[in-house]
Write an enzyme that holds these catalytic residues in place. Structure first.
Site, short mmCIF file in Angstrom:
data_model
loop_
_atom_site.label_atom_id
_atom_site.label_comp_id
_atom_site.label_asym_id
_atom_site.label_seq_id
_atom_site.Cartn_x
_atom_site.Cartn_y
_atom_site.Cartn_z
N ILE A 14 0.82 -1.22 0.00
CA ILE A 14 0.00 0.00 0.00
C ILE A 14 0.85 1.27 0.00
O ILE A 14 0.32 2.38 -0.01
CB ILE A 14 -0.98 0.02 1.20
CG1 ILE A 14 -0.22 -0.13 2.53
CG2 ILE A 14 -2.04 -1.06 1.06
CD1 ILE A 14 -1.10 0.00 3.77
N GLY A 20 12.29 0.36 1.53
CA GLY A 20 11.35 -0.73 1.76
C GLY A 20 9.95 -0.36 1.32
O GLY A 20 9.75 0.59 0.57
N VAL A 21 8.99 -1.12 1.82
CA VAL A 21 7.60 -0.94 1.42
C VAL A 21 6.69 -0.91 2.65
O VAL A 21 7.10 -1.26 3.76
CB VAL A 21 7.15 -2.08 0.48
CG1 VAL A 21 7.95 -2.07 -0.81
CG2 VAL A 21 7.25 -3.44 1.17
N VAL A 22 5.45 -0.49 2.43
CA VAL A 22 4.41 -0.57 3.46
C VAL A 22 3.35 -1.55 2.94
O VAL A 22 2.86 -1.40 1.83
CB VAL A 22 3.77 0.81 3.75
CG1 VAL A 22 2.70 0.67 4.83
CG2 VAL A 22 4.83 1.80 4.19
N LYS A 37 5.27 -1.42 7.96
CA LYS A 37 6.42 -0.86 7.27
C LYS A 37 7.54 -1.90 7.29
O LYS A 37 7.96 -2.34 8.36
CB LYS A 37 6.87 0.43 7.98
CG LYS A 37 7.95 1.21 7.26
CD LYS A 37 8.23 2.52 7.99
CE LYS A 37 9.30 3.35 7.33
NZ LYS A 37 9.53 4.62 8.04
N ASP A 147 10.05 17.54 9.81
CA ASP A 147 9.58 17.30 8.44
C ASP A 147 8.05 17.37 8.36
O ASP A 147 7.40 16.52 7.76
CB ASP A 147 10.07 15.94 7.94
CG ASP A 147 10.07 15.84 6.41
OD1 ASP A 147 9.99 16.90 5.74
OD2 ASP A 147 10.14 14.71 5.88
#
Length: 336
Positions: A14, A20-22, A37, A147
């Site tokens: 998603i 990396g990815v979620v 995550k 941020d």
């Protein structure tokens, strides 16, 4: 096509990041969905060059994984309705993947910038109040986010904003962080970060500036300072006054608030207590409390949250001050 990880079933991707990815994750014990995550430790080290060479002895270089573990340590301390919640960390030293389970924010980021459909002033005020509460909580617990921007503000199911992504955040001691390193997103960086090398600056003031840029984005759909050339962008941020488009029309009070948050001088830039006074005045003394939070939870949170939420109840049980905090109007999105 699911991958089993302890009690979690990792499903579709998603989201995606540099390291990396979620993934959508289903917890079979709680029967709830989470955002997982997944950080590749090898990819993180490789992209930062640490697999090819080690930093020289005695250098101040921080290993990339140390930054991730620092982010985890910060997230574990936080518990606030306007800050994203880290639920669990799964980290096997023998495995490449570092897994962090977060509460799932199905509605995603609060706004994509630029956009031709900015928020109304009422919508902007509602979401901005959440940011103020979240940042006030972080600063009270001696954390500078560094941020703040719309893409790091996620919408919960209750319609409230939660601050996410603590990858470049800093912890501090004393009353404020004195920083000298550059971090964050260029269009949201404060002018003092672009000064001569080695100069130290207030961490709290950096977050206030980024909140001002974010509020401007909310009502106008774009950043107040923008350029495809990074040096030109820095020059605009340092030297150009903030300009307000003719449309959409916004109130004088909101313009004044944005101007004071985008004060080039961090010494005179408005602070969180002053922002709360200004916004409360704009809202005719409406509250900063969370309208979706039960009274018991609010009273409990008042012992660990700053500002107006630090309210003591007298032995006689007087709640005059508390009742003022509970007054609220919640923003309801119109359904088309």
């Amino acid at each position: 096509d699911c991958v089993q990880l302890n009690q979690y079933k990792l499903k579709k991707e998603i989201g995606k990041g540099s390291y990396g990815v979620v993934k959508l994750a289903y917890n079979e014990d709680s029967e709830q969905y989470y955002a997982m995550k997944v950080v590749s430790k090898k990819r993180l080290m490789k992209q930062c060059g640490f697999l090819r060479r080690l930093p020289p002895q005695g250098s101040n270089t921080v290993f990339p994984l140390e930054k991730v573990y620092k982010e985890i340590a910060i997230l574990k301390k936080l518990d606030h309705p306007n800050v994203v919640k880290l639920v669990e960390v799964l980290d096997d030293p023998d495995e490449d993947g570092l897994h962090m389970a977060f509460d799932l924010m199905k509605r995603g980021q609060v706004m994509e910038v630029p956009t031709d459909e900015p928020f109304t002033e009422e919508q902007a005020r509602f979401y901005f109040r959440d940011i103020v509460l979240g940042i006030e909580y972080l600063h009270y617990h001696k954390i500078i986010h560094r941020d703040i921007k719309p893409s790091n503000l996620l919408l919960g199911d209750d319609g409230h904003v939660k601050i996410a992504d603590f990858g470049v955040s800093n912890e501090f001691e004393g009353t404020d962080a004195l920083l000298s390193s550059t971090a964050g997103t260029p269009a949201f960086m404060a002018p003092e970060m672009m000064s001569e090398h080695g100069r130290r600056f207030s961490g709290k003031a950096l977050d206030i500036w980024a909140m001002g840029v974010t509020l401007y984005c909310f009502v106008f759909g774009r950043c107040p300072f923008y350029d495809t050339c990074i040096l030109s962008l820095h020059n605009k941020i340092k030297n150009k006054s903030v300009e307000f488009p003719e449309t959409p029309l916004i109130s004088k009070e909101l313009k004044e608030l944005i101007k004071r948050m985008l004060d080039k001088n961090p010494e005179t830039r408005i602070n969180i207590p002053e922002i709360k006074i200004l916004v409360k005045s704009m809202l005719r003394k409406r509250s900063f409390s969370n309208p979706f939070e039960c009274l018991g939870r609010r009273a409990e949170r008042s012992m660990s949250a700053p500002g107006g939420l630090l309210t003591k109840i007298s032995k006689e049980g007087s709640r005059e001050e508390l009742e003022d905090l509970y007054e609220d109007d919640s923003y309801t999105e119109s359904k088309e």
